[in-house]
Design an enzyme around this catalytic site. Structure first.
Site, short mmCIF file in Angstrom:
data_model
loop_
_atom_site.label_atom_id
_atom_site.label_comp_id
_atom_site.label_asym_id
_atom_site.label_seq_id
_atom_site.Cartn_x
_atom_site.Cartn_y
_atom_site.Cartn_z
N HIS B 36 17.12 34.13 19.80
CA HIS B 36 17.58 33.84 18.44
C HIS B 36 16.45 34.00 17.42
CE1 HIS B 36 21.19 32.49 20.44
NE2 HIS B 36 21.78 32.45 19.27
N LYS B 103 26.84 24.86 25.28
CA LYS B 103 27.32 23.52 25.58
C LYS B 103 26.73 22.51 24.59
CE LYS B 103 23.83 22.11 29.00
NZ LYS B 103 23.32 20.81 28.51
#
Lengths: 294, 195
Positions: B36, B103
């Site tokens: 990222h 998650k």
């Protein structure tokens, strides 16, 4: 135990068991959690997936979770055994278990970001040694994943925000806050290892040691047994549920240890273990005979 | 349960709501912390075809290498997503992602990005590394393996009926916000702090 014998292969098997075979007490707690959830909602789907996954991992001898965590081991050894050699053998076992894909290469150079590629690194694995009077070596280990490690917490009492003073009621308030803060991020339902007292180093070690206890055992100190039971019930009342989807199963167990403290300090330290509560143990006797412990 | 093919259109994604259980089939890519940062610090054109209208999976797999040089995922569950909160919305909007799998859920900035650019947050079951690895029959390609290492590399994968739950949708809905609010109310009650 001859002077030339290596424990590496036994330790590789210990790590394989920890990574791929969920202990019976944890499996049982997960099944009970599933039975307690209602309807076919996300909590049920999550726990069904978890239970299927546990079976698959055992059948395939493959990691239950891809984050195979930090190997943490407590090693008891008789007089005369070289801890330096045990450390070398355990390190070699971590590297071998990584090459066999029981472990992910999980050690990263913090400054450069480069993965060591071997699973071992500075401070990894983390080993505790203690000499004892028995003639055998006993190794108890856990694999502690990073997601759950990130939601661990340390409180110093008193804590005004929580209205937590330096007593067991204060401990209760801190622990409930930790469960709330964790939400589902530590891969709920989790097991809490808690230490009351100690310093900032010893306390966290004690929380991890508490994780070795069988989930259904009873704390020998009645006031702590009572607190464990109450925190388990109240933690579940928060309704965070499996994976934080909402539901009744937020915690599988709560285990509390106590260390003495400095007059100025009163720490409440919480380690959160994910549902993949991976632990394994082995005993090696004088003749090198290996016995797997539960 | 519905099967959702990747790549997916914006309309398909906007039809999804919190609580939906879907199974993904098609091509997607893994990416976590290093990825990222890397995707945001510079425009990475070489990865665009794998991100556009597809999903990024927050996953650091255990990977086996075959004799012919191809790879298999040995264990591949999700990692905690919230660490990507500073980057996620920008990665979604800049690269045209239709979803994120991870998650633990994400925060307000990501939720806003999902609404603005037409994407969803899909929750895989944490720790279910075997169930999920079996839904990944093929590894196509890998970016930045040498530089980032196995867990942090960007793996292009084919998935078949990969099970996920929609926990944040493109209409501002977040199961994580709901559960947090409810559990906070309960916590206050248990601590006698009033609502």
């Amino acid at each position: 135990m001859s002077a030339t014998e290596s424990y590496t292969e036994t330790f590789v098997e210990l790590i394989r068991r920890a990574s791929t075979e969920l202990p019976a007490d944890v499996l049982e707690a997960l099944q009970e959690g599933r039975a307690g959830e209602e309807g076919g909602g996300l909590a049920c789907i999550a726990l069904d997936t978890v239970l299927t996954n546990v079976d698959m991992a055992r059948e395939d001898s493959a990691p239950i979770c891809q984050d195979t965590g930090t190997p943490v081991a407590w090693i008891h050894y008789p007089v005369g055994v070289s801890t330096r050699r045990l450390k070398e053998d355990f390190g070699a076992a971590v590297r071998e278990a990584t090459s066999r894909r029981y472990l992910r290469p999980n050690a990263v150079n913090t400054l450069t970001g480069a993965n060591t590629g071997t699973g071992a690194g500075r401070g990894i694995p983390f080993l505790h040694f203690e000499e004892w009077d028995e003639p055998r070596i006993e190794v108890r280990m856990i694999l502690k994943g990073g997601g759950s490690e990130n939601v661990g917490a340390q409180y110093k009492l008193p804590d005004g925000r929580l209205g937590a003073g330096r007593d067991l009621e204060g401990v209760r308030r801190a622990v409930l806050d930790a469960v709330f803060q964790a939400q589902g991020k530590g891969c709920a339902p989790g097991v809490l290892g808690i230490c009351i007292g100690g310093d900032r180093v010893s306390a966290f070690e004690e929380t991890k040691r508490q994780l070795l206890r069988p989930l259904k055992d009873t704390n020998p100190a009645p006031e702590l047994a009572e607190l464990e039971e109450r925190l388990l019930a109240e933690g579940n009342e928060l309704g965070i549920g499996p994976m934080g989807f909402g539901g009744k199963t937020t915690l599988l167990a709560v285990k509390i240890g106590v260390l003495d403290r400095l007059p100025a300090c009163y720490f409440v330290t919480v380690s959160y273990m994910c549902w993949a509560d991976r632990k394994a143990a082995v005993s090696i006797d004088e003749g090198g005979e290996v016995q797997w412990l539960s | 349960m519905a099967e959702l093919k990747l790549p997916a259109s914006e309309k398909t994604i906007r039809d999804l709501s919190v609580g939906d259980f879907v199974e993904l089939s098609g091509r997607m890519i893994t990416g976590r912390d290093e990825a990222h940062k890397w995707l945001i610090e510079e425009q990475r054109d070489e990865v665009v075809p794998y991100l556009k209208d597809s999903v990024i999976y927050h996953c650091g797999p255990v990977v086996g290498e075959n004799e012919d040089g191809s790879y298999d995922f040995v264990a591949a569950g999700p990692t905690t997503s919230i660490r990507e909160e500073p980057y996620q919305a920008d990665v979604i909007c800049r690269y045209g992602l239709r979803g994120v799998i991870g998650k633990g859920g994400m925060g307000a900035k990501t939720l806003d990005g999902l609404a603005r650019c037409g994407a969803v947050y899909l929750h895989a079951v944490g720790g279910a590394a075997q169930v999920l690895a079996r839904a990944i029959p093929r590894v196509e390609k890998v970016f930045m393996l040498e530089e980032f290492g196995v867990p942090e590399a960007l793996w292009v994968i084919q998935v078949e009926r990969f099970p996920v739950m929609v926990t944040m949708d493109s209409h501002g809905g977040s199961l994580h916000d709901e559960v947090e609010e409810r559990s906070q109310a309960k916590l206050k009650e248990l601590l006698g702090q009033g609502a």
